[in-house]
Write a protein that holds these residues in place. Sequence first.
Motif, PDB file in Angstrom:
ATOM      1  N   THR A  98       0.750  -0.591   0.256  1.00 52.62           N
ATOM      2  CA  THR A  98       0.183   0.139  -0.023  1.00 52.62           C
ATOM      3  C   THR A  98       0.658   1.331   0.139  1.00 52.62           C
ATOM      4  OG1 THR A  98      -0.861   0.472   2.625  1.00 52.62           O
ATOM      5  CG2 THR A  98      -1.637  -1.088   0.964  1.00 52.62           C
ATOM      6  N   ALA A 100       3.142   2.402  -2.122  1.00 52.42           N
ATOM      7  CA  ALA A 100       3.717   2.526  -3.803  1.00 52.42           C
ATOM      8  C   ALA A 100       2.175   2.611  -4.204  1.00 52.42           C
ATOM      9  CB  ALA A 100       4.750   1.166  -3.397  1.00 52.42           C
ATOM     10  N   GLY A 101       1.297   2.748  -3.587  1.00 54.88           N
ATOM     11  CA  GLY A 101      -0.239   2.495  -3.815  1.00 54.88           C
ATOM     12  C   GLY A 101      -0.166   1.299  -5.087  1.00 54.88           C
ATOM     13  N   ASP A 102       0.711   0.199  -4.905  1.00 58.84           N
ATOM     14  CA  ASP A 102       0.607  -0.819  -5.745  1.00 58.84           C
ATOM     15  C   ASP A 102      -0.376  -1.743  -6.207  1.00 58.84           C
ATOM     16  OD1 ASP A 102       3.554  -3.346  -5.255  1.00 58.84           O
ATOM     17  OD2 ASP A 102       2.932  -1.688  -6.921  1.00 58.84           O
ATOM     18  N   THR A 103       0.103  -2.345  -7.349  1.00 57.80           N
ATOM     19  CA  THR A 103      -1.776  -3.222  -7.924  1.00 57.80           C
ATOM     20  C   THR A 103      -1.927  -4.328  -6.706  1.00 57.80           C
ATOM     21  OG1 THR A 103      -2.169  -2.232  -9.791  1.00 57.80           O
ATOM     22  CG2 THR A 103      -2.835  -4.553  -9.604  1.00 57.80           C
TER      23      THR A 103
ATOM     24  N   SER B  32      -4.271   6.203  -7.688  1.00 59.58           N
ATOM     25  CA  SER B  32      -4.720   4.813  -8.190  1.00 59.58           C
ATOM     26  C   SER B  32      -6.301   4.794  -8.739  1.00 59.58           C
ATOM     27  CB  SER B  32      -3.237   3.872  -8.174  1.00 59.58           C
ATOM     28  OG  SER B  32      -2.523   4.182  -8.980  1.00 59.58           O
ATOM     29  N   PHE B  34      -8.741   1.920  -9.744  1.00 65.15           N
ATOM     30  CA  PHE B  34      -8.844   0.303 -10.375  1.00 65.15           C
ATOM     31  C   PHE B  34     -10.721   0.118 -10.684  1.00 65.15           C
ATOM     32  CE2 PHE B  34      -4.086  -0.432  -9.023  1.00 65.15           C
ATOM     33  CZ  PHE B  34      -4.489   0.210  -7.745  1.00 65.15           C
ATOM     34  N   LYS B  49      -6.753  -0.953 -14.430  1.00 62.96           N
ATOM     35  CA  LYS B  49      -6.238   0.403 -13.742  1.00 62.96           C
ATOM     36  C   LYS B  49      -5.446   1.891 -14.575  1.00 62.96           C
ATOM     37  CE  LYS B  49      -1.787  -1.164 -13.274  1.00 62.96           C
ATOM     38  NZ  LYS B  49      -0.610  -1.121 -11.623  1.00 62.96           N
ATOM     39  N   SER B  93      -6.330   3.604  -4.585  1.00 67.37           N
ATOM     40  CA  SER B  93      -5.617   4.034  -3.848  1.00 67.37           C
ATOM     41  C   SER B  93      -4.157   4.737  -4.122  1.00 67.37           C
ATOM     42  CB  SER B  93      -4.691   1.643  -4.776  1.00 67.37           C
ATOM     43  OG  SER B  93      -2.800   2.506  -3.851  1.00 67.37           O
ATOM     44  N   ARG B  94      -4.270   5.256  -2.817  1.00 66.20           N
ATOM     45  CA  ARG B  94      -3.010   6.378  -2.410  1.00 66.20           C
ATOM     46  C   ARG B  94      -1.979   5.721  -1.416  1.00 66.20           C
ATOM     47  NH1 ARG B  94      -4.402  10.001   0.740  1.00 66.20           N
ATOM     48  NH2 ARG B  94      -2.787  11.405   0.092  1.00 66.20           N
TER      49      ARG B  94
END
Lengths: 115, 112
Positions: A98, A100-103, B32, B34, B49, B93-94
């Motif tokens: 989280t 890094a705002g990763d997928t 981001s 999604f 995304k 997502s931040r």
Amino acid sequence: KAGVTQTPRYLIKTRGQQVTLSCSPISGHRSVSWYQQTPGQGLQFLFEYFSETQRNKGNFPGRFSGRQFSNSRSEMNVSTLELGDSALYLCASSLAGTQAGDTQYFGPGTRLTVL
Amino acid sequence: GNSVTQMEGPVTLSEEAFLTINCTYTATGYPSLFWYVQYPGEGLQLLLKATKADDKGSNKGFEATYRKETTSFHLEKGSVQVSDSAVYFCALSRPGNTPLVFGKGTRLSVIA
């Protein structure tokens, strides 16, 4: 590349018991997050582990706990089960998590039923 | 705080109809965005995304464009199939140690 795996897929427990759920992330992923999914509350974040350290925690009681091992596998434990703990528990893995705002990539979930 | 609002379902469409599922968000900074899909009895699968304004995510005929001016990320598909029947979740997502924030999900049923 194998996806996120969760075991067991289904569990039936009675009130007051405890339960341990397991999650194996995608190879190379160091972050594992756990979510609870219920019809009423939707998807709620439980906690995130990164390199064996809890990095973030949602708003759940202390009965919910987790840990992560050196191979990035993670377990989630719920003690003193209540009827309201019946839910689908989802695990998600990502490279950096989280921060890094990763997928995040999700497993199939463990369906827990508390009787 | 951060939040995602999706259109309420269920949505029922005939095969080959056009699909739009609305999603708007509230967040500081540049999140981001999604779309995840959940088929019956399964976990969530990443559908597409977008990580910055005006980005378009696309996959399997689905598309969504990150619109910062309207804080939206609407999901579209030109011609739905029965196999698209599922629950669709919009999420943001931040960076900065914050977890994914999900909308409540929109159930789509496509009938032949």
